[in-house]
Design a protein around this motif. Structure first.
Motif, PDB file in Angstrom:
ATOM      1  N   LEU A 142      22.743  31.559  51.218  1.00  0.00           N
ATOM      2  CA  LEU A 142      21.918  32.830  51.247  1.00  0.00           C
ATOM      3  C   LEU A 142      23.000  34.046  51.214  1.00  0.00           C
ATOM      4  N   TYR A 143      24.058  34.045  51.946  1.00  0.00           N
ATOM      5  CA  TYR A 143      25.163  34.991  51.659  1.00  0.00           C
ATOM      6  C   TYR A 143      25.503  35.159  50.573  1.00  0.00           C
ATOM      7  N   PHE A 144      25.988  34.186  49.924  1.00  0.00           N
ATOM      8  CA  PHE A 144      26.508  34.440  48.389  1.00  0.00           C
ATOM      9  C   PHE A 144      25.752  34.625  47.561  1.00  0.00           C
ATOM     10  N   ALA A 145      24.292  34.346  47.565  1.00  0.00           N
ATOM     11  CA  ALA A 145      23.174  34.754  46.838  1.00  0.00           C
ATOM     12  C   ALA A 145      23.073  36.305  46.787  1.00  0.00           C
ATOM     13  N   LYS A 146      23.241  36.759  48.259  1.00  0.00           N
ATOM     14  CA  LYS A 146      23.050  38.315  48.285  1.00  0.00           C
ATOM     15  C   LYS A 146      24.420  38.905  47.724  1.00  0.00           C
ATOM     16  N   VAL A 147      25.382  38.377  47.893  1.00  0.00           N
ATOM     17  CA  VAL A 147      26.856  38.911  47.216  1.00  0.00           C
ATOM     18  C   VAL A 147      26.594  39.272  45.667  1.00  0.00           C
ATOM     19  N   PHE A 148      26.101  37.762  45.278  1.00  0.00           N
ATOM     20  CA  PHE A 148      26.056  37.854  43.583  1.00  0.00           C
ATOM     21  C   PHE A 148      25.036  38.558  42.851  1.00  0.00           C
ATOM     22  N   GLU A 149      23.855  38.923  43.940  1.00  0.00           N
ATOM     23  CA  GLU A 149      22.954  39.546  43.506  1.00  0.00           C
ATOM     24  C   GLU A 149      23.242  41.018  42.896  1.00  0.00           C
ATOM     25  N   LYS A 150      24.267  41.664  43.508  1.00  0.00           N
ATOM     26  CA  LYS A 150      24.845  42.958  43.262  1.00  0.00           C
ATOM     27  C   LYS A 150      26.101  42.883  42.542  1.00  0.00           C
ATOM     28  N   LEU A 151      26.563  41.861  42.176  1.00  0.00           N
ATOM     29  CA  LEU A 151      27.924  41.807  41.604  1.00  0.00           C
ATOM     30  C   LEU A 151      27.631  41.196  40.108  1.00  0.00           C
ATOM     31  N   ASN A 152      27.939  41.965  39.068  1.00  0.00           N
ATOM     32  CA  ASN A 152      27.860  41.387  37.706  1.00  0.00           C
ATOM     33  C   ASN A 152      29.006  41.537  37.001  1.00  0.00           C
ATOM     34  N   PHE A 153      28.637  41.055  35.753  1.00  0.00           N
ATOM     35  CA  PHE A 153      29.776  41.077  34.830  1.00  0.00           C
ATOM     36  C   PHE A 153      30.797  42.503  34.878  1.00  0.00           C
ATOM     37  N   ILE A 154      30.082  43.573  35.004  1.00  0.00           N
ATOM     38  CA  ILE A 154      30.691  45.075  34.898  1.00  0.00           C
ATOM     39  C   ILE A 154      31.610  44.869  36.246  1.00  0.00           C
ATOM     40  N   ASP A 155      31.303  44.243  37.184  1.00  0.00           N
ATOM     41  CA  ASP A 155      32.276  44.526  38.488  1.00  0.00           C
ATOM     42  C   ASP A 155      33.384  43.715  38.084  1.00  0.00           C
ATOM     43  N   LEU A 156      33.153  42.432  37.557  1.00  0.00           N
ATOM     44  CA  LEU A 156      34.191  41.462  37.550  1.00  0.00           C
ATOM     45  C   LEU A 156      35.335  41.664  36.573  1.00  0.00           C
ATOM     46  N   MET A 157      34.850  41.978  35.378  1.00  0.00           N
ATOM     47  CA  MET A 157      35.657  42.151  34.090  1.00  0.00           C
ATOM     48  C   MET A 157      36.747  43.324  34.360  1.00  0.00           C
ATOM     49  N   PRO A 158      36.302  44.530  34.528  1.00  0.00           N
ATOM     50  CA  PRO A 158      37.274  45.620  34.743  1.00  0.00           C
ATOM     51  C   PRO A 158      38.236  45.275  35.719  1.00  0.00           C
ATOM     52  N   SER A 159      37.891  44.661  36.943  1.00  0.00           N
ATOM     53  CA  SER A 159      38.771  44.490  38.142  1.00  0.00           C
ATOM     54  C   SER A 159      39.643  43.483  37.839  1.00  0.00           C
ATOM     55  N   LEU A 160      39.260  42.484  36.792  1.00  0.00           N
ATOM     56  CA  LEU A 160      39.972  41.455  36.309  1.00  0.00           C
ATOM     57  C   LEU A 160      41.319  41.945  35.520  1.00  0.00           C
ATOM     58  N   ILE A 161      40.984  42.863  34.484  1.00  0.00           N
ATOM     59  CA  ILE A 161      41.549  43.350  33.781  1.00  0.00           C
ATOM     60  C   ILE A 161      42.603  44.257  34.275  1.00  0.00           C
ATOM     61  N   LYS A 162      42.356  44.721  35.374  1.00  0.00           N
ATOM     62  CA  LYS A 162      43.313  46.009  35.911  1.00  0.00           C
ATOM     63  C   LYS A 162      44.506  45.140  36.686  1.00  0.00           C
ATOM     64  N   THR A 163      44.257  43.833  37.026  1.00  0.00           N
ATOM     65  CA  THR A 163      45.070  42.958  37.958  1.00  0.00           C
ATOM     66  C   THR A 163      46.146  42.427  36.886  1.00  0.00           C
ATOM     67  N   ILE A 164      45.836  42.306  35.556  1.00  0.00           N
ATOM     68  CA  ILE A 164      46.673  41.928  34.623  1.00  0.00           C
ATOM     69  C   ILE A 164      47.703  42.918  34.477  1.00  0.00           C
ATOM     70  N   PHE A 165      47.291  44.341  34.539  1.00  0.00           N
ATOM     71  CA  PHE A 165      48.358  45.484  34.547  1.00  0.00           C
ATOM     72  C   PHE A 165      49.181  45.417  35.821  1.00  0.00           C
ATOM     73  N   PHE A 166      48.408  45.389  36.896  1.00  0.00           N
ATOM     74  CA  PHE A 166      49.415  45.202  38.067  1.00  0.00           C
ATOM     75  C   PHE A 166      50.260  44.243  38.107  1.00  0.00           C
ATOM     76  N   GLY A 167      50.023  42.976  37.748  1.00  0.00           N
ATOM     77  CA  GLY A 167      50.965  41.932  37.698  1.00  0.00           C
ATOM     78  C   GLY A 167      52.216  42.428  36.578  1.00  0.00           C
ATOM     79  N   PHE A 168      51.739  42.956  35.455  1.00  0.00           N
ATOM     80  CA  PHE A 168      52.782  43.338  34.484  1.00  0.00           C
ATOM     81  C   PHE A 168      53.882  44.334  35.286  1.00  0.00           C
ATOM     82  N   ALA A 169      53.012  45.456  35.645  1.00  0.00           N
ATOM     83  CA  ALA A 169      53.970  46.324  36.251  1.00  0.00           C
ATOM     84  C   ALA A 169      54.667  45.751  37.329  1.00  0.00           C
TER      85      ALA A 169
END
Ligand SMILES: Nc1ncnc2c1ncn2[C@@H]1O[C@H](COP(=O)(O)OP(=O)(O)O)[C@@H](O)[C@H]1O
Ligand SMILES: [Mg+2]
Lengths: 241, 272
Positions: free
Chosen positions: B195-222
């Motif tokens: 139930l907990y994770f169902a609630k978490v992923f109800e509000k988390l979608n692609f638009i949350d995941l992708m940009p934050s993943l992309i920015k971590t690539i830049f963090f790593g590079f920097a």
């Protein structure tokens, strides 16, 4: 006699500090040339110019009939494989074992198979009398052993020229003598021409065919060890006490 | 009036010796040098032979050795954030929103930034110190005179390793943080794992995941870039090693925040 290194009117300054004022010297094939000089006279700078680590401001620099200052990166790297350089600190790669250290210069030579590499590594270690250290890390070695491993690492490419930067500095007299004899042995065995930078007079006595005294950025005196030993010049006598 | 001219002259002189003037001078030279370093990285990147073995070794050092630290901080982050947010949400009677709110803040912002800052401290400083000591002990020169390009062997592999591994570390940290948050929710009130994770992923979608993943690539590079830059160009001498490690951390962390700010602006531009 054929020259393997020819240096003409070499000059180098760092900012306002003119280190090399006018250096001209030759190194003949199979010869051991010792360069004596006080600390900070630019001995290291001079041999770093020969391998292209430091770019001189002016002058001509030829090694193995190639003008160092006009080579592109690829040609320079090819030439560097024929010139061995033993650093003052031995410069072993801390993160690699002795074996990996020795294999490192061979990594570009793709025609070598792993068992050929192993044989070369063991041969090189035998040359310096340290076969048993093959699996040690550099941090486990004493100063003298590090110098020997450094020497083995440079000799593994069978260089035509060897440049030794203060090979005996920081070692006890007995180890110094061993390293000096090793240098002489390598000259006999591989017929390499060497420049040996030092202010250790014992090392010079053992290894030198010819001696050049460097002072104030110029070649101050030149001759055999015996000739310079008998000199009355204050600046030369200083080294021979 | 010559007096005023003299006055302006002294003012100009003062400006030149002023610390702000010096600061900008140092700042812009540094930016130029880092840009050159980056260009050099991309130039060297595609020249064979590729140093795969060294890359794998560096990935292992960067990735596996940071797992415990990143895991522990991630866990505490999730736990604490949940415990702290609960009273506020409870005031509005919105406790059921807790998983979603914590999930979004962890995945979008806190997970990537905190993990990157920790990595800037741990990985950036160790790369800076390692390269600086290699420089001081002439190991980099030794590589160069044996005809091997030290930039490619040392710098390119390390930058690639941080660029690849820091995103993975962030994902790992996010997961652990969400788990910590689940435990915290469970301290009061009983919510099942599903139930907990169902609630978490109800509000988390692609638009949350992708940009934050992309920015971590830049963090790593920097982080890799700054660590290598500081170490590779360190001053001779042992104090140079400490100074390189130190400034690698300071500048790396600062860059992480700057990249984060830019990333947030960009994502809010492109998302509704
Ligand atoms: N990369 C460098 N940048 C600036 N100055 C240097 C550099 N390398 C050497 N020097 C200066 O050149 C002089 C000679 O150095 P070096 O050749 O190392 O002396 P030594 O004869 O003891 O080997 C020293 O004054 C040193 O400060
Ligand atoms: Mg020196």
């Amino acid at each position: 006699m054929e020259n393997v290194i020819e240096i003409e009117h070499l000059k180098k300054s760092f900012g306002n500090n003119q280190v090399l004022k006018d250096i001209s010297l030759n190194l003949a094939k199979g010869e051991n040339l010792v360069i004596l000089g006080k600390s900070g006279t630019g001995k290291s700078v001079l041999i770093k110019c020969i391998v292209g680590l430091i770019k001189p401001d002016e002058g001509k620099l030829t090694a193995l009939q190639k003008n160092i200052l006009e080579l592109n990166t690829k040609e320079l790297n090819a030439l560097r494989k024929k010139i061995g350089f033993l650093f003052q600190s031995a410069a072993l790669y801390d993160s690699m074992s002795v074996k990996e250290n020795l294999e490192f210069p061979l990594r570009d030579l793709k025609e070598l198979k792993q068992d050929e590499i192993n044989i070369k590594v063991i041969e090189a270690l035998q040359n310096v009398g340290l076969e048993k250290a093959i699996n040690k890390m550099p941090s486990e070695l004493s100063g003298g052993m590090r110098k020997r491993i450094g020497l083995a690492r440079t000799l593994i490419l069978n260089p035509e020229i060897m440049l030794y930067d203060e090979p005996t500095t920081g070692l006890d007299p007995i180890t110094s003598k061993e390293i000096s004899s090793l240098i002489l042995e390598m000259q006999k065995k591989f017929n390499t021409a060497s420049i040996i930078i030092t202010h250790d007079i014992e090392c010079a006595r053992i290894t030198a065919n010819r001696v050049i005294v460097l002072n104030d950025g110029t070649c101050y005196a030149e001759g055999t060890f015996k000739e310079l030993e008998q000199s009355n010049d204050e600046k030369i006598k200083g080294f021979f006490i | 009036m010559p007096n005023t001219i003299l006055k302006y002259k002294t003012i100009i002189e003062n400006v030149k010796t002023n610390s702000i003037y010096k600061f900008f001078k140092v700042f812009f030279t540094e930016v130029t040098l880092i840009t050159k370093f980056t260009v050099n990285f991309f130039k060297t990147l595609f020249i064979p032979p590729y140093e795969f073995n060294e890359l794998i070794k560096q990935c292992y050092i960067v990735g596996c050795k940071s797992l415990p630290l990143v895991g522990i901080t991630g866990f505490i982050m999730g736990l604490v954030l949940t415990i702290q947010s609960r009273p506020t949400l409870a005031q509005f009677g919105a406790e059921s929103w807790l998983p979603a709110m914590v999930g979004v803040s962890i995945v979008r912002e806190i997970g990537p930034v905190i993990t990157a800052i920790i990595c800037a401290g741990k990985i950036g400083s160790s790369i800076g110190a390692e390269l600086a000591s290699m420089k001081v002990t002439e190991q980099i020169d030794a590589m160069e005179v044996s005809g091997i390009n030290p930039f490619k062997y040392i710098v390119v592999t390390r930058i690639l390793a941080t660029t690849l591994m820091i995103p993975l570390l962030v994902i790992f940290s996010d997961a652990i943080a969400l788990f910590g948050s689940f435990l915290a929710v469970n301290i009061k009130g009983d919510v099942s794992f599903i139930l907990y994770f169902a609630k978490v992923f109800e509000k988390l979608n692609f638009i949350d995941l992708m940009p934050s993943l992309i920015k971590t690539i830049f963090f790593g590079f920097a982080i890799g870039l700054i660590g290598c830059y500081k170490g590779y160009n360190s001053d001779k001498g042992t104090q140079g090693v400490g100074a390189s490690a130190n400034s690698a951390v300071v500048m790396g962390s600062l860059l992480v925040f700057i990249i984060d700010m830019i990333a947030v602006q960009l994502t809010s531009l492109f998302t509704p």
